[in-house]
Design a protein around this motif. Structure first.
Motif, PDB file in Angstrom:
ATOM      1  N   PHE A 156       0.856  -1.110  -0.140  1.00  0.00           N
ATOM      2  CA  PHE A 156      -0.080   0.097  -0.133  1.00  0.00           C
ATOM      3  C   PHE A 156       0.994   1.235  -0.203  1.00  0.00           C
ATOM      4  O   PHE A 156       0.432   2.137  -0.706  1.00  0.00           O
ATOM      5  CB  PHE A 156      -0.905   0.118   1.153  1.00  0.00           C
ATOM      6  CG  PHE A 156      -1.796   1.357   1.516  1.00  0.00           C
ATOM      7  CD1 PHE A 156      -2.865   1.540   0.398  1.00  0.00           C
ATOM      8  CD2 PHE A 156      -1.239   2.334   2.424  1.00  0.00           C
ATOM      9  CE1 PHE A 156      -3.644   2.647   0.718  1.00  0.00           C
ATOM     10  CE2 PHE A 156      -2.125   3.323   2.306  1.00  0.00           C
ATOM     11  CZ  PHE A 156      -3.219   3.634   1.428  1.00  0.00           C
ATOM     12  N   ASP A 157       1.911   1.552   0.761  1.00  0.00           N
ATOM     13  CA  ASP A 157       2.815   2.391   0.680  1.00  0.00           C
ATOM     14  C   ASP A 157       3.574   3.053  -0.379  1.00  0.00           C
ATOM     15  O   ASP A 157       3.495   3.914  -1.111  1.00  0.00           O
ATOM     16  CB  ASP A 157       3.905   2.290   2.134  1.00  0.00           C
ATOM     17  CG  ASP A 157       3.267   2.522   3.546  1.00  0.00           C
ATOM     18  OD1 ASP A 157       2.304   3.086   3.499  1.00  0.00           O
ATOM     19  OD2 ASP A 157       3.888   2.044   4.338  1.00  0.00           O
ATOM     20  N   ALA A 158       3.941   1.680  -1.186  1.00  0.00           N
ATOM     21  CA  ALA A 158       4.784   2.025  -2.383  1.00  0.00           C
ATOM     22  C   ALA A 158       3.683   2.431  -3.351  1.00  0.00           C
ATOM     23  O   ALA A 158       4.247   3.460  -4.174  1.00  0.00           O
ATOM     24  CB  ALA A 158       4.888   0.715  -2.908  1.00  0.00           C
ATOM     25  N   ASP A 159       2.495   1.891  -3.500  1.00  0.00           N
ATOM     26  CA  ASP A 159       1.411   2.522  -4.491  1.00  0.00           C
ATOM     27  C   ASP A 159       0.789   3.932  -3.852  1.00  0.00           C
ATOM     28  O   ASP A 159       0.666   4.850  -4.919  1.00  0.00           O
ATOM     29  CB  ASP A 159       0.268   1.577  -4.602  1.00  0.00           C
ATOM     30  CG  ASP A 159       0.604   0.188  -5.121  1.00  0.00           C
ATOM     31  OD1 ASP A 159       1.313   0.016  -5.659  1.00  0.00           O
ATOM     32  OD2 ASP A 159      -0.510  -0.853  -5.022  1.00  0.00           O
TER      33      ASP A 159
ATOM     34  N   ARG B  96       0.980   9.619  -5.220  1.00  0.00           N
ATOM     35  CA  ARG B  96       1.207  10.894  -4.888  1.00  0.00           C
ATOM     36  C   ARG B  96       2.158  11.806  -5.881  1.00  0.00           C
ATOM     37  O   ARG B  96       1.861  12.776  -5.839  1.00  0.00           O
ATOM     38  CB  ARG B  96       1.735  10.895  -3.427  1.00  0.00           C
ATOM     39  CG  ARG B  96       1.678  12.246  -2.828  1.00  0.00           C
ATOM     40  CD  ARG B  96       2.357  12.371  -1.413  1.00  0.00           C
ATOM     41  NE  ARG B  96       3.472  11.341  -1.222  1.00  0.00           N
ATOM     42  CZ  ARG B  96       4.017  11.158  -0.243  1.00  0.00           C
ATOM     43  NH1 ARG B  96       3.717  11.366   1.104  1.00  0.00           N
ATOM     44  NH2 ARG B  96       4.894  10.097  -0.144  1.00  0.00           N
ATOM     45  N   ARG B  97       3.081  10.922  -6.309  1.00  0.00           N
ATOM     46  CA  ARG B  97       3.874  11.363  -7.236  1.00  0.00           C
ATOM     47  C   ARG B  97       3.258  11.899  -8.545  1.00  0.00           C
ATOM     48  O   ARG B  97       3.629  12.836  -9.151  1.00  0.00           O
ATOM     49  CB  ARG B  97       5.031  10.354  -7.722  1.00  0.00           C
ATOM     50  CG  ARG B  97       6.282  10.876  -8.611  1.00  0.00           C
ATOM     51  CD  ARG B  97       7.318   9.861  -8.666  1.00  0.00           C
ATOM     52  NE  ARG B  97       7.817   9.402  -7.669  1.00  0.00           N
ATOM     53  CZ  ARG B  97       7.830   8.106  -6.954  1.00  0.00           C
ATOM     54  NH1 ARG B  97       7.366   7.011  -7.671  1.00  0.00           N
ATOM     55  NH2 ARG B  97       8.496   7.812  -5.792  1.00  0.00           N
ATOM     56  N   VAL B  98       2.252  11.158  -9.042  1.00  0.00           N
ATOM     57  CA  VAL B  98       1.594  11.836 -10.182  1.00  0.00           C
ATOM     58  C   VAL B  98       1.047  13.130  -9.757  1.00  0.00           C
ATOM     59  O   VAL B  98       0.776  13.931 -10.652  1.00  0.00           O
ATOM     60  CB  VAL B  98       0.265  10.851 -10.363  1.00  0.00           C
ATOM     61  CG1 VAL B  98      -0.517  11.514 -11.528  1.00  0.00           C
ATOM     62  CG2 VAL B  98       0.787   9.636 -11.200  1.00  0.00           C
TER      63      VAL B  98
ATOM     64  N   GLU C 177      12.818   6.825 -15.140  1.00  0.00           N
ATOM     65  CA  GLU C 177      13.301   6.449 -13.760  1.00  0.00           C
ATOM     66  C   GLU C 177      12.195   6.352 -12.491  1.00  0.00           C
ATOM     67  O   GLU C 177      12.515   6.134 -11.538  1.00  0.00           O
ATOM     68  CB  GLU C 177      14.777   6.519 -13.492  1.00  0.00           C
ATOM     69  CG  GLU C 177      15.843   6.035 -14.627  1.00  0.00           C
ATOM     70  CD  GLU C 177      17.086   6.222 -14.200  1.00  0.00           C
ATOM     71  OE1 GLU C 177      17.324   6.589 -12.958  1.00  0.00           O
ATOM     72  OE2 GLU C 177      18.201   6.047 -14.980  1.00  0.00           O
ATOM     73  N   LYS C 178      11.127   6.943 -12.708  1.00  0.00           N
ATOM     74  CA  LYS C 178      10.140   7.042 -11.670  1.00  0.00           C
ATOM     75  C   LYS C 178       9.011   6.342 -11.992  1.00  0.00           C
ATOM     76  O   LYS C 178       8.680   6.334 -13.183  1.00  0.00           O
ATOM     77  CB  LYS C 178       9.814   8.707 -11.522  1.00  0.00           C
ATOM     78  CG  LYS C 178      10.987   9.497 -10.982  1.00  0.00           C
ATOM     79  CD  LYS C 178      10.419  11.019 -11.092  1.00  0.00           C
ATOM     80  CE  LYS C 178      11.788  11.730 -10.207  1.00  0.00           C
ATOM     81  NZ  LYS C 178      11.365  13.271 -10.150  1.00  0.00           N
ATOM     82  N   GLN C 179       8.315   5.763 -10.885  1.00  0.00           N
ATOM     83  CA  GLN C 179       7.171   5.118 -11.196  1.00  0.00           C
ATOM     84  C   GLN C 179       5.921   5.765 -10.749  1.00  0.00           C
ATOM     85  O   GLN C 179       6.024   6.555  -9.894  1.00  0.00           O
ATOM     86  CB  GLN C 179       7.323   3.860 -10.836  1.00  0.00           C
ATOM     87  CG  GLN C 179       8.315   2.745 -11.055  1.00  0.00           C
ATOM     88  CD  GLN C 179       8.364   1.397 -10.057  1.00  0.00           C
ATOM     89  OE1 GLN C 179       8.007   1.537  -9.129  1.00  0.00           O
ATOM     90  NE2 GLN C 179       9.291   0.467 -10.533  1.00  0.00           N
ATOM     91  N   TYR C 180       4.794   5.627 -11.834  1.00  0.00           N
ATOM     92  CA  TYR C 180       3.663   6.480 -11.510  1.00  0.00           C
ATOM     93  C   TYR C 180       2.423   5.389 -11.508  1.00  0.00           C
ATOM     94  O   TYR C 180       2.490   4.378 -12.166  1.00  0.00           O
ATOM     95  CB  TYR C 180       3.469   7.452 -12.554  1.00  0.00           C
ATOM     96  CG  TYR C 180       4.480   8.448 -12.627  1.00  0.00           C
ATOM     97  CD1 TYR C 180       4.391   9.494 -11.688  1.00  0.00           C
ATOM     98  CD2 TYR C 180       5.683   8.220 -13.232  1.00  0.00           C
ATOM     99  CE1 TYR C 180       5.479  10.422 -11.995  1.00  0.00           C
ATOM    100  CE2 TYR C 180       6.497   9.194 -13.456  1.00  0.00           C
ATOM    101  CZ  TYR C 180       6.417  10.285 -12.942  1.00  0.00           C
ATOM    102  OH  TYR C 180       7.370  11.303 -12.970  1.00  0.00           O
TER     103      TYR C 180
END
Length: 139
Positions: free
Chosen positions: A44-47, A52-54, A128-131
């Motif tokens: 959950f924290d990773a998702d 939030r990055r989006v 190199e960033k995940q969304y």
């Protein structure tokens, strides 16, 4: 009718009610819950960080829906997956690979999907960033 017959009749009706509830409970399909509940809780924290990055980087993709396809326009070149999740039936879920070029646009064919409500889940990597982006759509 005396008290004895009334008590016995009431107890018999109550026992029939309890037995019918037991039979009903065993006939319900076991798939009424999410099988990946524990795994989803662990990540959950990773998702949440991806979602939030989006928002913080203003990387929300623009989605345009037509009768045969969905056009998704990303802010940067992206590579990942698009999942169409049907709330009413997990058997109808579909997954598409996403690979954009320099135009940062991808077309997803939806002509074979059933009409109605869908949950679109876009998960991609860009620079190199995940969304992760989620949206309820209606086809």
């Amino acid at each position: 009718m005396n008290w004895g017959k009334g008590l016995i009749t009431g107890m018999a009706i109550f026992m029939l009610f309890i037995l019918s509830m037991c039979f009903y409970m065993f006939r319900i399909p076991a798939d009424e819950y999410d099988h990946q509940y524990y795994e989803k809780g662990l990540r959950f924290d990773a998702d949440f960080d991806k979602e939030r990055r989006v928002v913080t980087e203003q990387a929300q993709p623009q989605i345009r829906i037509s009768s045969t396809e969905i056009k998704v326009a990303f802010t940067k070149p992206a590579k990942g997956t698009a999942r169409f999740i049907r709330p009413s039936s997990a058997a109808q879920d579909k997954r598409f690979a996403i690979q954009t070029g320099e135009d940062t646009t991808v077309l997803l064919p939806v002509g074979s999907l059933a009409k109605g409500r869908w949950h679109l889940l876009l998960e991609w990597e860009s620079g190199e960033k995940q969304y992760l982006f989620q949206k309820e759509i209606t086809l």
